[in-house]
Scaffold this motif. Structure first.
Motif, PDB file in Angstrom:
ATOM      1  N   VAL A  73      37.026 -33.402 -31.559  1.00 29.77           N
ATOM      2  CA  VAL A  73      37.528 -33.672 -30.206  1.00 29.77           C
ATOM      3  C   VAL A  73      36.369 -33.547 -29.214  1.00 29.77           C
ATOM      4  CG1 VAL A  73      39.128 -32.911 -28.387  1.00 29.77           C
ATOM      5  CG2 VAL A  73      39.822 -32.751 -30.795  1.00 29.77           C
ATOM      6  N   ARG A  74      36.170 -34.549 -28.404  1.00 29.34           N
ATOM      7  CA  ARG A  74      35.133 -34.506 -27.359  1.00 29.34           C
ATOM      8  C   ARG A  74      35.733 -35.033 -26.063  1.00 29.34           C
ATOM      9  NH1 ARG A  74      31.321 -38.366 -28.890  1.00 29.34           N
ATOM     10  NH2 ARG A  74      32.484 -39.711 -27.508  1.00 29.34           N
ATOM     11  N   ASN A  75      35.708 -34.201 -25.031  1.00 32.44           N
ATOM     12  CA  ASN A  75      36.428 -34.543 -23.794  1.00 32.44           C
ATOM     13  C   ASN A  75      35.593 -35.347 -22.808  1.00 32.44           C
ATOM     14  OD1 ASN A  75      34.771 -32.200 -23.169  1.00 32.44           O
ATOM     15  ND2 ASN A  75      35.852 -32.207 -21.213  1.00 32.44           N
ATOM     16  N   HIS A  76      36.271 -35.958 -21.867  1.00 31.21           N
ATOM     17  CA  HIS A  76      35.629 -36.523 -20.674  1.00 31.21           C
ATOM     18  C   HIS A  76      36.183 -35.746 -19.484  1.00 31.21           C
ATOM     19  CE1 HIS A  76      34.272 -40.000 -22.946  1.00 31.21           C
ATOM     20  NE2 HIS A  76      35.504 -40.294 -23.294  1.00 31.21           N
ATOM     21  N   THR A  77      35.315 -35.161 -18.657  1.00 27.37           N
ATOM     22  CA  THR A  77      35.767 -34.492 -17.445  1.00 27.37           C
ATOM     23  C   THR A  77      35.924 -35.546 -16.356  1.00 27.37           C
ATOM     24  OG1 THR A  77      34.671 -32.449 -18.089  1.00 27.37           O
ATOM     25  CG2 THR A  77      35.203 -32.698 -15.747  1.00 27.37           C
ATOM     26  N   ASP A  78      37.173 -35.957 -16.126  1.00 27.06           N
ATOM     27  CA  ASP A  78      37.402 -37.035 -15.156  1.00 27.06           C
ATOM     28  C   ASP A  78      37.993 -36.527 -13.840  1.00 27.06           C
ATOM     29  OD1 ASP A  78      39.920 -36.444 -16.147  1.00 27.06           O
ATOM     30  OD2 ASP A  78      40.597 -38.523 -16.225  1.00 27.06           O
ATOM     31  N   VAL A  79      38.129 -35.185 -13.708  1.00 24.84           N
ATOM     32  CA  VAL A  79      38.569 -34.581 -12.447  1.00 24.84           C
ATOM     33  C   VAL A  79      37.571 -33.481 -12.125  1.00 24.84           C
ATOM     34  CG1 VAL A  79      40.389 -33.264 -11.285  1.00 24.84           C
ATOM     35  CG2 VAL A  79      41.016 -35.009 -12.976  1.00 24.84           C
ATOM     36  N   ASP A  80      36.856 -33.607 -11.025  1.00 22.21           N
ATOM     37  CA  ASP A  80      35.799 -32.637 -10.726  1.00 22.21           C
ATOM     38  C   ASP A  80      35.301 -32.849  -9.295  1.00 22.21           C
ATOM     39  OD1 ASP A  80      33.586 -30.753 -12.031  1.00 22.21           O
ATOM     40  OD2 ASP A  80      32.532 -32.210 -10.776  1.00 22.21           O
ATOM     41  N   ASP A  81      34.735 -31.779  -8.702  1.00 20.51           N
ATOM     42  CA  ASP A  81      34.186 -31.869  -7.336  1.00 20.51           C
ATOM     43  C   ASP A  81      33.166 -32.992  -7.199  1.00 20.51           C
ATOM     44  OD1 ASP A  81      35.727 -29.716  -6.688  1.00 20.51           O
ATOM     45  OD2 ASP A  81      34.096 -28.238  -6.793  1.00 20.51           O
ATOM     46  N   LYS A  82      32.283 -33.112  -8.188  1.00 20.62           N
ATOM     47  CA  LYS A  82      31.219 -34.128  -8.104  1.00 20.62           C
ATOM     48  C   LYS A  82      31.807 -35.538  -8.100  1.00 20.62           C
ATOM     49  CE  LYS A  82      27.605 -31.508 -10.453  1.00 20.62           C
ATOM     50  NZ  LYS A  82      27.829 -30.906 -11.783  1.00 20.62           N
ATOM     51  N   ILE A  83      32.876 -35.714  -8.871  1.00 23.26           N
ATOM     52  CA  ILE A  83      33.525 -37.032  -8.920  1.00 23.26           C
ATOM     53  C   ILE A  83      34.170 -37.340  -7.573  1.00 23.26           C
ATOM     54  CG2 ILE A  83      35.374 -38.389 -10.002  1.00 23.26           C
ATOM     55  CD1 ILE A  83      34.851 -36.661 -12.562  1.00 23.26           C
ATOM     56  N   ILE A  84      34.850 -36.327  -7.018  1.00 31.07           N
ATOM     57  CA  ILE A  84      35.515 -36.514  -5.719  1.00 31.07           C
ATOM     58  C   ILE A  84      34.473 -36.843  -4.640  1.00 31.07           C
ATOM     59  CG2 ILE A  84      36.820 -35.292  -3.915  1.00 31.07           C
ATOM     60  CD1 ILE A  84      38.261 -33.819  -6.273  1.00 31.07           C
ATOM     61  N   ALA A  85      33.349 -36.128  -4.664  1.00 30.83           N
ATOM     62  CA  ALA A  85      32.297 -36.364  -3.664  1.00 30.83           C
ATOM     63  C   ALA A  85      31.724 -37.778  -3.811  1.00 30.83           C
ATOM     64  CB  ALA A  85      31.190 -35.322  -3.823  1.00 30.83           C
ATOM     65  N   ARG A  86      31.419 -38.178  -5.049  1.00 28.28           N
ATOM     66  CA  ARG A  86      30.844 -39.510  -5.264  1.00 28.28           C
ATOM     67  C   ARG A  86      31.839 -40.605  -4.873  1.00 28.28           C
ATOM     68  NH1 ARG A  86      26.691 -41.302  -8.446  1.00 28.28           N
ATOM     69  NH2 ARG A  86      25.743 -39.417  -7.594  1.00 28.28           N
ATOM     70  N   ALA A  87      33.117 -40.394  -5.213  1.00 24.84           N
ATOM     71  CA  ALA A  87      34.148 -41.391  -4.895  1.00 24.84           C
ATOM     72  C   ALA A  87      34.275 -41.556  -3.377  1.00 24.84           C
ATOM     73  CB  ALA A  87      35.480 -40.982  -5.514  1.00 24.84           C
TER      74      ALA A  87
END
Ligand SMILES: [Zn+2]
Length: 514
Positions: A73-87
Motif C-alpha cells: 500500500v502506498r498513499n497519495h496525500t491529496d489533502v494538505d496545507d501545501k496543496i490548499i496554498a498552491r490551489a
C-alpha cells in the motif's frame, strides 16, 4: 515456488526502530504487508521521491520473486496545507489540483518502470476511517478537542520518541521561543509538542463534517488510519524517506499504537536523501542537499528529459538505499553507460544465437558451459538473491549481474570458432541477465529499441540532429553504391568527427556514439 508455501527463503532488513539488522519474521507466514508513505501531491515529483519509489519497487519485485504473497500500500496525500496554498495561488480547487499531480506522478513513475502498488489510497477517500481513529483517540484520552481542532497528547503516549530516539525533555530544551510565538495553534494546545489530528476549516476551505465541526485531517493521522484500514493493526514493513522519521513516522506510531494497543510496524525501512554535486564560488566540487530554495532542484521529469529511465534506475541501484546518494551528470552518464553495455551485450547474444538458428525464447541444443563461465552461471542466482535478501543490497546485486554480462560480452567478441558450447553458454548468460534484470526493473525490453533511445538522448545532449546523421549515413551508402569513394570517405570523416560509429549489417546500417 508456490506462493502458499510457508517455508520461503528468509530476508533481512536494517530496522530503524531497533537499530538492528534482523531477519524478517512475517506476521502471517508466507505473507508480507508493506506500507510506504507516498507524496504530498501539489507539484511534480523530485528525484528524491523517485528514489524512494524505485527502492520499494525493487523490494516489491524481490519479495514476490522469493514467493512471498505481498500486499503493498502506498498513499497519495491529496489533502494538505501545501496543496490548499498552491490551489489558492493558481485559483484551482485543491482536490482537482491534487488529482492532476497524482496523474503526473503516475506518468513519471510509469516512465521509470515503477510498478503500481496494490492499493494507492488517498486521504480524501478515507475521511470516515480517519474520523473514527481520531474519535477513538479522544475516547481513550490520547487526544483532545480545542476550538474545532483536535490535538494528540504526546505526553500521554509513553513510547513517544522511540523511533527517532528523541526525548521530549531534550526537545523542550532545544525549542525556539520565537517559533512558538509564530505558531498560531500554540494557544489551542495543552503542550507545545502536541500535534494536530484534525484542523478546523478556515472560511471557504475544502472541508468535511466531523464530530468537532467542519475541518480536515492533519498530515500524520492519514497514514495510521489508511495503513490500519488496508493492512490491519500490525504490518510487516513500513517505509519512506529518511526525512519522515521525525515527526511523521514517530507520530504515526503514537496514533496507531495508542488506538489499537498493538505494535504498528515490525520493521522500519528508511531511504537516504539525494544530494546534488555542485561547484562552489572558489571552484571546489561540493555536495549539497537538494532544495528548491538553493535552486538545485531536480524533478523526476527533468531527469527523464536528459537520461534514460533504466540509466536512472541503475544510478539508484549503485548505492545502498540507506545511504545518501549524490545526483550528478557524471554519475547518471556512468549509470547509462552500464545499461548501454548490458543491452549491447544482449544484442550481440541475440545475433550470435540467431546465427545458430536459436533465440532467447528458443534454446539452442543443450551443451556444456564454456570453461570459465560454469561457476558464475551456476551460482549467480543464489548470490544475486542473497545480496537482495541482505537488506536489499543492490550494489552487490548489480555486481553479480556485471559478472554475468562480462562472460557474454567476452564470448560474443571472441575470435574462436563458434560451437555448441558457446551458443548454450550465451543462451544461459542472456537468461541470467534477464532474471536479474526483472528484479531490478531493467533489461526487460528489446535491445535495439533501448539502445536507440539512449543514443537519441545523447545526441540531444550534444545538440546533434539525429535526422541529419541519418541523412549523412544514407548519402554515404549511396556514394558507396555509386563507387564514389572520395565522397563516401569524406562523409565517413564527417561522421567520425561527430563520434558516430556506423555499423553495417545484413539489415542495413545503424549507428551509435563511440
Ligand atoms: Zn505517511
Amino acid at each position: 515456488m508456490a506462493s502458499d508455501s510457508i517455508n520461503l527463503r528468509p530476508f533481512s532488513i536494517q530496522d530503524t526502530l531497533s537499530g538492528e539488522k534482523r531477519v524478517v519474521e512475517p506476521l502471517v507466514p508466507g505473507k508480507i504487508s508493506m506500507y510506504v508513505c507516498g507524496v504530498t501531491v501539489y507539484d511534480l515529483t523530485h528525484i528524491g521521491h523517485a528514489r524512494v519509489f524505485v527502492v520499494f519497487d525493487v523490494v516489491q519485485r524481490h519479495l514476490r520473486a522469493l514467493g512471498y504473497e505481498l500486499k503493498y500500500v502506498r498513499n497519495h496525500t491529496d489533502v494538505d496545507d501545501k496543496i490548499i496554498a498552491r490551489a489558492a495561488e493558481v485559483g484551482q480547487d485543491p482536490l482537482e489540483l491534487s488529482a492532476h499531480f497524482i496523474a503526473e506522478l503516475t506518468k513519471d513513475m510509469n516512465a521509470l518502470g515503477v510498478a503500481p502498488a496494490d492499493v494507492e489510497p488517498t486521504v480524501s477517500t478515507h475521511i470516515p476511517q480517519i474520523i473514527e481513529m481520531v474519535d477513538s483517540l479522544i475516547k481513550q484520552g490520547y487526544a483532545y478537542e480545542s476550538d474545532g481542532d483536535v490535538y494528540y497528547r504526546v505526553r500521554e503516549f509513553e513510547d513517544y520518541g522511540k523511533l527517532s530516539h528523541r526525548k521530549l525533555e531534550d526537545m523542550e530544551a532545544g525549542r525556539s521561543g520565537r517559533v512558538d510565538a509564530e505558531d498560531a495553534s500554540a494557544q489551542r494546545k495543552e503542550y507545545l509538542f502536541d500535534f494536530a489530528l484534525w484542523k478546523k476549516a478556515k472560511p471557504g476551505e475544502t472541508s468535511w463534517e466531523s464530530p468537532w465541526g467542519a475541518g480536515r485531517p492533519g498530515w500524520h493521522i492519514e497514514c495510521s488510519a489508511m495503513s490500519t484500514h488496508h493492512l490491519g493493526a500490525t504490518i510487516d514493513i513500513h517505509g519512506g524517506g529518511r526525512d519522515l522519521v521525525f515527526p511523521h513516522h514517530e507520530n504515526e506510531i503514537a496514533q496507531a499504537e495508542a488506538c489499537t494497543h498493538a505494535e504498528f510496524a515490525r520493521n522500519w525501512m528508511h531511504v537516504g536523501m539525494v544530494n546534488v554535486a555542485e561547484v562552489d564560488e572558489s571552484g571546489d566540487a561540493i555536495e549539497r542537499k537538494m532544495s528548491k530554495s538553493l535552486g538545485n532542484f531536480w524533478t523526476t521529469r527533468d531527469a527523464l528529459a536528459g537520461f534514460h529511465p533504466e540509466g536512472i534506475r541503475y544510478f539508484f541501484h549503485a548505492t545502498h538505499y540507506r545511504k545518501p546518494i549524490t545526483y550528478s551528470m557524471d554519475a547518471l552518464n556512468d549509470a547509462t553507460d552500464r545499461v548501454e553495455y548490458f543491452y549491447t551485450t544482449l544484442e550481440r547474444i541475440d545475433a550470435a544465437l540467431e546465427r545458430v538458428g536459436a533465440s532467447r525464447t528458443s534454446a539452442p541444443p543443450r551443451a556444456k558451459l564454456v570453461e570459465g563461465a560454469d561457476e558464475t552461471l551456476t551460482d549467480y542466482q543464489e548470490r544475486f538473491e542473497a545480496a537482495l535478501s541482505d537488506d536489499f543490497n543492490t550494489p552487490k546485486a548489480i555486481a553479480v549481474l556485471g559478472e554475468v554480462a562480462k562472460i557474454g560480452n567476452e564470448l560474443t567478441q571472441s575470435t574462436k570458432k563458434a560451437d555448441a558450447d558457446r551458443a548454450w553458454t550465451l543462451y544461459k548468460v542472456a537468461e541470467a541477465m534477464q532474471k536479474c534484470g526483472a528484479v531490478l526493473g531493467i533489461l526487460e525490453r528489446a535491445p535495439g529499441e533501448v539502445l536507440r533511445e539512449i543514443r537519441d538522448l545523447r545526441a540531444a545532449a550534444l545538440e546533434i540532429d539525429v535526422a541529419e546523421v541519418d541523412r549523412m549515413i544514407q548519402a554515404r551508402e549511396e556514394a558507396r553504391a555509386a563507387k564514389d569513394w572520395a565522397r563516401a570517405d569524406a562523409l565517413r570523416d564527417q561522421l567520425a568527427a561527430l563520434n558516430v560509429e556506423v555499423m553495417d549489417s545484413a539489415q542495413g546500417s545503424s549507428w551509435r556514439f563511440q
